[in-house]
Motif scaffolding. Sequence first.
Motif, PDB file in Angstrom:
ATOM      1  N   ASP A 374       0.724  -1.199   0.132  1.00  0.00           N
ATOM      2  CA  ASP A 374      -0.057  -0.016  -0.058  1.00  0.00           C
ATOM      3  C   ASP A 374       0.911   1.272   0.092  1.00  0.00           C
ATOM      4  OD1 ASP A 374      -2.406  -1.433   0.063  1.00  0.00           O
ATOM      5  OD2 ASP A 374      -2.153  -1.739   2.525  1.00  0.00           O
ATOM      6  N   TYR A 375       2.036   1.064  -0.085  1.00  0.00           N
ATOM      7  CA  TYR A 375       2.989   2.052  -0.085  1.00  0.00           C
ATOM      8  C   TYR A 375       4.088   2.068  -0.930  1.00  0.00           C
ATOM      9  CZ  TYR A 375       5.077  -1.606   2.958  1.00  0.00           C
ATOM     10  OH  TYR A 375       5.528  -2.696   3.394  1.00  0.00           O
ATOM     11  N   PRO A 376       4.786   2.966  -1.336  1.00  0.00           N
ATOM     12  CA  PRO A 376       6.010   3.132  -2.443  1.00  0.00           C
ATOM     13  C   PRO A 376       7.236   2.426  -1.678  1.00  0.00           C
ATOM     14  CG  PRO A 376       5.405   5.359  -1.917  1.00  0.00           C
ATOM     15  CD  PRO A 376       4.437   4.490  -1.185  1.00  0.00           C
ATOM     16  N   SER A 377       8.241   1.748  -2.197  1.00  0.00           N
ATOM     17  CA  SER A 377       9.360   1.688  -1.607  1.00  0.00           C
ATOM     18  C   SER A 377      10.582   1.814  -2.689  1.00  0.00           C
ATOM     19  CB  SER A 377       9.340   0.028  -1.223  1.00  0.00           C
ATOM     20  OG  SER A 377       8.940  -0.660  -2.342  1.00  0.00           O
ATOM     21  N   ASP A 378      11.907   1.696  -2.158  1.00  0.00           N
ATOM     22  CA  ASP A 378      12.781   1.793  -3.273  1.00  0.00           C
ATOM     23  C   ASP A 378      13.684   0.638  -3.090  1.00  0.00           C
ATOM     24  OD1 ASP A 378      14.296   2.163  -0.680  1.00  0.00           O
ATOM     25  OD2 ASP A 378      14.828   4.323  -1.188  1.00  0.00           O
ATOM     26  N   PHE A 379      14.769   0.456  -3.725  1.00  0.00           N
ATOM     27  CA  PHE A 379      15.746  -0.640  -3.961  1.00  0.00           C
ATOM     28  C   PHE A 379      16.985  -0.120  -4.354  1.00  0.00           C
ATOM     29  CE2 PHE A 379      17.692  -4.500  -5.768  1.00  0.00           C
ATOM     30  CZ  PHE A 379      17.379  -5.422  -4.708  1.00  0.00           C
ATOM     31  N   PRO A 380      18.042  -0.782  -3.452  1.00  0.00           N
ATOM     32  CA  PRO A 380      19.431  -0.217  -3.786  1.00  0.00           C
ATOM     33  C   PRO A 380      20.141  -0.260  -5.483  1.00  0.00           C
ATOM     34  CG  PRO A 380      19.317  -1.425  -1.887  1.00  0.00           C
ATOM     35  CD  PRO A 380      18.121  -1.800  -2.528  1.00  0.00           C
ATOM     36  N   GLU A 381      20.778   0.859  -5.532  1.00  0.00           N
ATOM     37  CA  GLU A 381      21.580   0.654  -6.826  1.00  0.00           C
ATOM     38  C   GLU A 381      22.406  -0.721  -6.726  1.00  0.00           C
ATOM     39  OE1 GLU A 381      21.544   2.515  -9.454  1.00  0.00           O
ATOM     40  OE2 GLU A 381      20.120   3.930  -8.582  1.00  0.00           O
ATOM     41  N   THR A 382      22.445  -1.248  -7.845  1.00  0.00           N
ATOM     42  CA  THR A 382      23.198  -2.545  -8.089  1.00  0.00           C
ATOM     43  C   THR A 382      24.684  -2.516  -9.028  1.00  0.00           C
ATOM     44  OG1 THR A 382      21.727  -3.402  -9.249  1.00  0.00           O
ATOM     45  CG2 THR A 382      21.510  -3.845  -6.921  1.00  0.00           C
ATOM     46  N   PRO A 383      25.640  -1.653  -8.663  1.00  0.00           N
ATOM     47  CA  PRO A 383      26.588  -1.712  -9.786  1.00  0.00           C
ATOM     48  C   PRO A 383      27.315  -2.841 -10.038  1.00  0.00           C
ATOM     49  CG  PRO A 383      27.168  -0.342  -7.912  1.00  0.00           C
ATOM     50  CD  PRO A 383      25.742  -0.917  -7.628  1.00  0.00           C
ATOM     51  N   TRP A 384      27.300  -3.925  -9.045  1.00  0.00           N
ATOM     52  CA  TRP A 384      28.002  -5.155  -9.165  1.00  0.00           C
ATOM     53  C   TRP A 384      27.021  -6.355  -9.600  1.00  0.00           C
ATOM     54  CZ3 TRP A 384      24.707  -8.002  -6.471  1.00  0.00           C
ATOM     55  CH2 TRP A 384      23.548  -7.468  -5.669  1.00  0.00           C
ATOM     56  N   ALA A 385      25.787  -5.996  -9.878  1.00  0.00           N
ATOM     57  CA  ALA A 385      25.035  -6.919 -10.493  1.00  0.00           C
ATOM     58  C   ALA A 385      24.925  -6.766 -12.042  1.00  0.00           C
ATOM     59  CB  ALA A 385      23.474  -6.552 -10.236  1.00  0.00           C
ATOM     60  N   LEU A 386      24.238  -7.742 -12.758  1.00  0.00           N
ATOM     61  CA  LEU A 386      24.146  -7.694 -14.238  1.00  0.00           C
ATOM     62  C   LEU A 386      23.442  -6.405 -14.470  1.00  0.00           C
ATOM     63  CD1 LEU A 386      23.137 -11.489 -15.422  1.00  0.00           C
ATOM     64  CD2 LEU A 386      25.451 -10.177 -15.320  1.00  0.00           C
ATOM     65  N   GLN A 387      23.726  -5.706 -15.609  1.00  0.00           N
ATOM     66  CA  GLN A 387      23.331  -4.377 -16.075  1.00  0.00           C
ATOM     67  C   GLN A 387      22.038  -4.517 -17.174  1.00  0.00           C
ATOM     68  OE1 GLN A 387      23.955  -1.459 -14.111  1.00  0.00           O
ATOM     69  NE2 GLN A 387      24.794  -3.287 -12.902  1.00  0.00           N
TER      70      GLN A 387
END
Length: 609
Positions: A374-387
């Motif tokens: 019912d609410y917005p959320s964010d997620f961290p940047e992942t420079p180490w992941a597949l882009q």
Amino acid sequence: MKRILWTFGLLLAFTQINLLQAQNRVLVEAESFDNTGGWVIDQQSFDVLYSSYLMAHGMGRVVEDASTKVNFQKAGTYHMWVRTKDWAPYPTGPGAFKLTVNDSEIDQVFGQSGILDWDWYYAGSVEMKQGENSLTAKDLSGFNGRFDAIYFSTSKTDKPTNDNQKLLTLRKELLGLTDGPEEVGKFDLVVVGGGIAGTTAAISAARMGLKVALIQNRPVLGGNNSSEIRVHLMGRVDVNHYPKLGRIVRELDNGDPGNGNPDEKRYGDDRKLEIVRAEPNISLHLNTHVYEVEMEGNSIKAVIGRDIATNQEYRFESTYFSDCTGDGTLGFLAGAEYRMGRESKEETGESLAADKADDFTLGTSNLWASLEKDYPSDFPETPWALQFSDEYHIDEHKADWQWETGFGNFNTIYEAEQIRDHNLRAIYGNWSYLKKEKAEKYKNNELAWVSYIGGKRESRRLMGDHVLTQMDIQDGVMYPDGSVTATWTIDLHFPDAKNSKYFEGEEFFAATKHIRVKPYTIPYRCLYSRNIDNLYMAGRNISTTHVAFGSTRVMRTCGMMGEAVGYAAYVAKRNNASPREVYTRHLDEYMGIIQSPLNIYNYPTLPNK
């Protein structure tokens, strides 16, 4: 001369005692922490590391601290090493964590060395009290930081070996396991692997009166159908030539929640455990990984398993054994003949076989799901992941079977950790992209669940007296020992073309082409080893070609294999026969059991023990 040797031996003993006193050593296994907090125990690489480890699987949210108490016989200054790795060094991964000793935080941040391999990292010197000391592991990211063990020594030059085999010897010495495993008992049938096939094998044998041990290396039963992996059951049990096969599968079946359902209860972990624990003839051993066997000639005498948390070792002796591990682990340890990868057309005569034999295998999935809040959320940047990019990303709120890594790029047994980590880099990278670049669609979605246990499809196939082929399946050959009825298509996965275009050599998304077949039977001879005299197998590791495996591997079918093995073990025990002799000398009796009307348990059972 004897007097001189006795004196030398006594002197050597005193010298060794003095050395140990001068160099005090303590090994703390991560998985044995008293309180694992939000960290999870991962044993998937036990066959490589000979150990489990702790991992901070928080899906981007910092997990609760893990803590333990450690007793030191002698106070003093100790040098400290931590065995860990940077699981995503691209160039530096997110698996950062810190350690606290007696409420004093170690300055060093672990898990961000930029080096992929496991190794010992020096943490400096610490003051340890005589008696109880505290250790705490503090996660800094929620992105799968991990450590295997912590080592203390009064000598700064005493860095432990990083050779896994040599380290196993050191582990046993410092953990006090050198006196040998604890004896569990003697059984009629020991089943290694508690997936659907292993669970049904144990139940069917137990209900026929056999004394059974069921050994599973996770805290739950069901394997790929457990809440840890969440793959639905496929294959039909209602078109059997022998309708009795499939009854136990139905008991375990918790309906069809699909793949990767965020509601873990839909996979029926408790149901499976309750059914097994209700069987008086089954001795259930969860969290126990079998990694060693004792042989007598061409027969297995006993298996050795280690508790994945406490490291206590156990010995199980038995007349018969069934490898239901999926990986063919027990068979491999015993020296069973096996295949892994694809055969060639020339070798098998199959039209769907590869032109040349190779190491290609179907991949491993780590499923995931998000839920709308019912609410917005964010997620961290992942420079180490597949882009990912506007040009290529996976625009879905959850995974299905297509999220798959393997395809010969990784060995599904010895590189299971790398496969899982590659899947995580794909999941987290894609989710980070969706949260940022498709915010209107996904702003209220949160990751509800990501599997850290890989759902494997293919690895070793143990060879029996019959090797099932594409022709057996498509021609519907009915052999005299045809038992389990299989219905699934020939379903061989390969990398999705678009995924290969953007992630060549790093594919994580699959495609398939279903070759439909009519119901056919799997011969009993596919369910025992051709060269290990008392070894059965059930599940995806039975005796087939790679092509035929594409049809036999689904779990309802595998569960019926387990039932068939349980009944065959009964016939073998009743007649003091080998698995092969059930076919050569007692086939009518075996087929009579699976053909018998209505209640098969009216058949004479062995006396309870």
